[in-house]
Scaffold this active site. Structure first.
Site, PDB file in Angstrom:
ATOM      1  CB  CYS A 135     -20.578  11.438   7.115  1.00 44.99           C
ATOM      2  SG  CYS A 135     -22.100  10.556   7.482  1.00 44.99           S
ATOM      3  CB  CYS A 138     -21.310   9.563  10.373  1.00 43.67           C
ATOM      4  SG  CYS A 138     -21.622   9.085   8.683  1.00 43.67           S
ATOM      5  CG  ASP A 139     -18.691  12.314  11.978  1.00 43.37           C
ATOM      6  OD1 ASP A 139     -18.784  11.233  12.577  1.00 43.37           O
ATOM      7  OD2 ASP A 139     -17.921  12.499  11.020  1.00 43.37           O
TER       8      ASP A 139
END
Ligand SMILES: Cc1cc2nc3c(=O)[nH]c(=O)nc-3n(C[C@H](O)[C@H](O)[C@H](O)COP(=O)(O)OP(=O)(O)OC[C@H]3O[C@@H](n4cnc5c(N)ncnc54)[C@H](O)[C@@H]3O)c2cc1C
Length: 306
Positions: A135, A138-139
């Site tokens: 992701c 997200c990261d």
């Protein structure tokens, strides 16, 4: 009606589930939406969605689905953060098993979307969360000024690579074919982006590191030549499969595990519907998922009224 009994239970809080929830809650059906992860589903991985109508300048996947959630909650949609592990149908009563016990409903709409496929190479599991990610949204911020590789060549992979240009200094896109499968507009953006470098006809064979990822091993599919590429992160985007593991033997699934429905989103079991990426024949786009959710919800309402 007991505390754990609803008119409608929706499994999954992506665009299909949120759209279904808007329709059922607004029709005054007591509705519970169950989501095991972040509200919004897969599309929260997209920094900019340009093909959802109504947003001339595009919209981030997070903003789009937060607005969907707010809109449905305004009409009374209830939400629970647990994982659904089973579905039992006993005539008119449907029992949804979760990690927090059972819930019952007259109708169930399954909108669980799909799960990312894994690479299945040595080091992938070991370094997940230590440089291997599924992701970018997200990261991505963990990889500011770092070098990363994106594995895959479809829309989702290339979109993620473009998303990573906000953070990483260099992004290698490693694809097993000689051309991208992403749509032309996405490809044009990718080829114009100086931070992206494409490595064609190549597969990853291992992820290597110490505490964190340090490099990946590659194999050129044309020449068979093995090589190594120093990277700080690996973003895996090699496709997905319908999230129907807990539904095997309960509903009819197609060859890839997607739920078979008719044009009313009805499965073979009366009162059970499927919508979005999880259903057979889906176009696997947000607009399609939202449309499916509405179709399923309207027909669930008719079923409850019978
Ligand atoms: C990087 C990327 C970029 C994309 N860009 C675009 C784009 O620009 N335009 C576009 O139209 N589409 C895009 N897509 C595709 C789009 O995200 C999907 O088509 C859409 O999200 C499908 O919606 P859905 O509601 O069917 O499923 P999902 O969005 O996958 O949502 C399903 C939800 O169900 C939950 N769930 C699954 N199983 C369970 C369970 N057992 N218990 C509880 N909860 C469960 C999951 O956690 C998930 O939140 C992109 C996808 C990716 C990955």
């Amino acid at each position: 009606m007991t505390e754990r009994q609803y008119d409608v239970i929706i499994i999954g809080g992506g665009p299909a589930g949120l759209s279904a929830g808007l329709y059922t809650a607004r029709a005054r059906h007591k509705t519970l939406l169950i989501e095991k992860g972040a509200v919004g589903g897969m599309i929260i991985n997209a920094g900019l969605v340009e093909n959802y109508p109504g947003f001339a300048d595009g919209v981030s996947g997070i903003d789009l689905t937060q607005a969907m959630y707010k809109q449905a909650a305004k009409f009374g949609l209830e939400m629970l953060s647990v994982e659904v592990t089973g579905l039992k149908v006993d005539g008119k009563n449907k029992v949804v098993a979760t990690s927090d016990g059972d819930f019952s409903a007259g109708s169930v709409i399954i909108a669980g979307g799909s799960e990312r496929l894994k690479l299945g190479v040595p080091g992938e599991v070991e370094y997940t969360g230590k440089g291997v990610s599924y992701c970018a949204t997200c990261d991505g911020a963990f990889f500011r000024d770092k070098v990363v590789a994106v594995i895959g060549g479809g829309n989702a992979a290339v979109t993620e690579a473009l998303e990573l240009t906000r953070f990483a200094s260099r992004i290698y896109v490693i694809h097993r074919r000689h051309e991208l499968r992403a749509t032309k507009v996405v490809q044009e953006k990718a080829f114009a982006e100086k931070k992206l470098e494409f490595i064609w006809d190549t597969v990853i064979t291992a992820v290597v590191g110490d505490a964190f990822v340090k490099k990946i091993k590659l194999r050129d599919l044309k020449t068979g030549k093995e090589s190594e590429l120093p990277v700080d992160g690996v973003f895996v985007n090699v496709g997905s499969q319908p999230a129907t593991g807990y539904l095997k033997g309960v509903l009819a699934l197609d060859a890839v595990g997607a739920i078979i429905v008719n044009d009313r989103m009805e499965t073979g079991v009366p009162g059970v519907y499927a919508a979005g990426d999880i259903r057979s024949g889906s176009i696997r786009q947000t607009i399609g998922a939202a449309g499916d959710g509405a179709v399923a919800a309207v027909n669930a309402g008719k079923y409850l009224g019978e």
